[in-house]
Design a protein around this motif. Structure first.
Motif, mmCIF file in Angstrom:
data_model
loop_
_atom_site.group_PDB
_atom_site.id
_atom_site.type_symbol
_atom_site.label_atom_id
_atom_site.label_comp_id
_atom_site.label_asym_id
_atom_site.label_seq_id
_atom_site.Cartn_x
_atom_site.Cartn_y
_atom_site.Cartn_z
ATOM 1 N N ALA A 149 0.693 -1.188 -0.035
ATOM 2 C CA ALA A 149 0.166 0.111 -0.154
ATOM 3 C C ALA A 149 0.976 1.292 -0.037
ATOM 4 O O ALA A 149 1.935 1.257 0.867
ATOM 5 C CB ALA A 149 -0.948 0.018 1.072
ATOM 6 N N GLU A 150 0.632 1.983 -0.785
ATOM 7 C CA GLU A 150 1.513 3.198 -1.084
ATOM 8 C C GLU A 150 0.585 4.521 -1.268
ATOM 9 O O GLU A 150 -0.278 4.559 -1.992
ATOM 10 C CB GLU A 150 2.512 3.333 -2.088
ATOM 11 N N THR A 151 0.777 5.516 -0.393
ATOM 12 C CA THR A 151 -0.020 6.694 -0.726
ATOM 13 C C THR A 151 0.738 8.009 -0.045
ATOM 14 O O THR A 151 1.864 7.981 0.445
ATOM 15 C CB THR A 151 -1.243 6.520 0.321
ATOM 16 N N PRO A 152 0.433 9.253 -0.612
ATOM 17 C CA PRO A 152 1.134 10.337 -0.046
ATOM 18 C C PRO A 152 0.885 10.665 1.601
ATOM 19 O O PRO A 152 -0.279 10.235 1.850
ATOM 20 C CB PRO A 152 0.432 11.630 -0.893
ATOM 21 N N ALA A 153 1.854 11.139 2.245
ATOM 22 C CA ALA A 153 1.677 11.415 3.615
ATOM 23 C C ALA A 153 0.714 12.429 3.660
ATOM 24 O O ALA A 153 -0.089 12.309 4.832
ATOM 25 C CB ALA A 153 2.951 11.731 4.294
ATOM 26 N N PHE A 154 0.422 13.394 2.979
ATOM 27 C CA PHE A 154 -0.510 14.348 3.263
ATOM 28 C C PHE A 154 -1.288 14.800 1.912
ATOM 29 O O PHE A 154 -0.952 15.598 0.999
ATOM 30 C CB PHE A 154 -0.007 15.768 3.736
ATOM 31 N N PRO A 155 -2.195 13.686 1.319
ATOM 32 C CA PRO A 155 -3.035 13.781 0.170
ATOM 33 C C PRO A 155 -4.101 15.216 0.217
ATOM 34 O O PRO A 155 -4.484 15.598 1.219
ATOM 35 C CB PRO A 155 -3.776 12.734 0.302
ATOM 36 N N GLU A 156 -4.096 15.561 -0.969
ATOM 37 C CA GLU A 156 -5.100 16.818 -1.191
ATOM 38 C C GLU A 156 -6.686 16.247 -0.768
ATOM 39 O O GLU A 156 -7.037 15.196 -1.330
ATOM 40 C CB GLU A 156 -4.955 17.471 -2.335
ATOM 41 N N ARG A 157 -7.211 17.194 -0.345
ATOM 42 C CA ARG A 157 -8.584 16.863 0.306
ATOM 43 C C ARG A 157 -9.625 16.906 -1.161
ATOM 44 O O ARG A 157 -9.448 17.868 -1.601
ATOM 45 C CB ARG A 157 -8.994 17.787 1.316
ATOM 46 N N ARG A 158 -10.221 15.877 -1.354
ATOM 47 C CA ARG A 158 -11.135 15.867 -2.581
ATOM 48 C C ARG A 158 -12.458 15.407 -2.061
ATOM 49 O O ARG A 158 -12.717 14.493 -1.445
ATOM 50 C CB ARG A 158 -10.664 14.777 -3.481
ATOM 51 N N GLN A 159 -13.397 16.623 -2.182
ATOM 52 C CA GLN A 159 -14.569 16.528 -1.463
ATOM 53 C C GLN A 159 -15.761 16.158 -2.800
ATOM 54 O O GLN A 159 -15.778 17.294 -3.494
ATOM 55 C CB GLN A 159 -15.196 17.647 -0.728
#
Length: 358
Positions: free
Chosen positions: A338-348
């Motif tokens: 599992a890989e992801t940005p540490a601080f992803p942009e908020r998508r609402q």
């Protein structure tokens, strides 16, 4: 009709004007329906043709007093015809109303007034009809968004319940089997394991309550420590590498849920005797790897509701701009990454905005 009555015509002529006026009113109601634009072409030709005749023929009898009806014809043309035809036709109807006052011997100012009145009425009929359609569409859209929000909340609850309780119940099962083996010869160790089972049970109850309230946050570091202790208790050789920096709470919660599901699957679906857990943060991205041996490639869970865990977690990883994948290696090894940005942009999404606060 007031204009016709002001002309002081005979009763028969006034009755005829009323009949024509009612006919135009009925046609206009038909043309202003929300589904009128989807009517067959022949039907549009018939109804627009009838309204055109009822607009222009009575002018021969009532002269300029009937000119006010042309505005509704102009509006109907805008509503039913394609734009490339509708707007020139609309302009032509407006300009045609320059003639009746002049033929009546009225002033040029009266002709201009009837022309602009026709154009203005047409735009008002068109605008109000479209506004009513938009209001209906808005209400339908709000209803769909509300249903989407409810569905999303149900999915969240089911997903979180699966992620949390699957791990806890697997741990309880494992420790209960261990207690069963320890009781005959090592009652003190069995007592310790019983206390741990009770602690896990209490935590499971707390997890269910927090999932229901939507406030469940988890720590990746704490979950790694808990997973290591559980694997060691199951006599699985465990190696942990933890190099995590700061990350958002959402990322930590999702990765902790991924780790729980990986450990749950390891305990339920494999005969592992070694496991490697790595959580490393580099270049603003966090990478979680869980690798174990003893995977059973032909395993099929007989439960009717099995197999949804990784699918749920894949959806949750997408929400934080991450990805989840699995790999099979030699000697029955299985790896989850599992890989992801540490601080992803908020998508609402709009459904998020409509969702009720937990």
């Amino acid at each position: 009709m007031l204009n016709v009555l002001a002309a002081k015509l005979s009763v028969g002529m006034s009755a005829l004007a009323l009949i024509c006026l009612c006919a135009i009113f009925g046609l206009q109601l038909r043309h202003s329906r929300s589904d009128a634009v989807r009517a067959p072409r022949w039907q549009k030709v018939v109804t627009l043709g009838a309204q055109t005749l009822l607009t222009y023929l009575p002018i021969l009898l009532f002269q300029a007093q009937w000119g006010g009806m042309a505005g509704f014809l102009a509006g109907s043309l805008l509503l039913l015809l394609p734009a490339r035809i509708a707007w020139p036709s609309y302009a032509a109807v407006g300009l045609s109303m320059l003639l009746p006052p002049l033929l009546n011997g009225l002033s040029l100012l009266d002709s201009f007034y009837l022309c602009q009145s026709t154009l203005l009425t047409g735009v008002i009929v068109f605008g109000l009809t479209r506004l009513a359609d938009l209001v209906h569409v808005l209400h339908d859209t709000r209803g769909r968004l509300a249903r989407m929000a409810v569905t999303k909340e149900r999915l969240r609850f089911a997903r979180d319940l699966h992620d949390l309780l699957g791990y806890s119940l697997s741990a309880i099962t494992l420790k209960s089997e261990l207690i069963h083996r320890l009781l005959p010869g090592n009652s003190q160790r069995a007592l310790t394991e019983i206390r741990e089972v009770l602690a896990i049970s209490r935590q499971s109850l707390a997890d269910v309550r927090t999932v229901a309230s939507g406030m469940r946050d988890m720590s990746l570091a704490e979950e790694i420590n808990a997973a290591e202790g559980l694997l060691v208790a199951a006599d699985i050789n465990t190696r942990v590498t933890l190099r995590q920096g700061s990350m958002s709470q959402q990322v930590s919660t999702v990765l902790a849920a991924v780790l729980r599901e990986a450990i749950t699957n390891l305990l339920r679906h494999s005969k592992a005797d070694s496991c490697v857990i790595e959580a490393v943060q580099e270049g603003g991205r966090v990478r979680l790897v869980v690798e174990n041996n003893g995977a059973q490639p032909d395993y099929r869970d007989p439960s009717a509701h099995s197999g949804s865990g990784l699918g749920n977690l894949t959806s949750r990883m997408r929400e934080i701009s991450g990805d989840l994948r699995t790999e099979r290696g030699p000697d029955d090894t299985f790896r989850l990454i599992a890989e992801t940005p540490a601080f992803p942009e908020r998508r609402q999404s709009s459904a998020d905005a409509m969702a009720p606060a937990a």
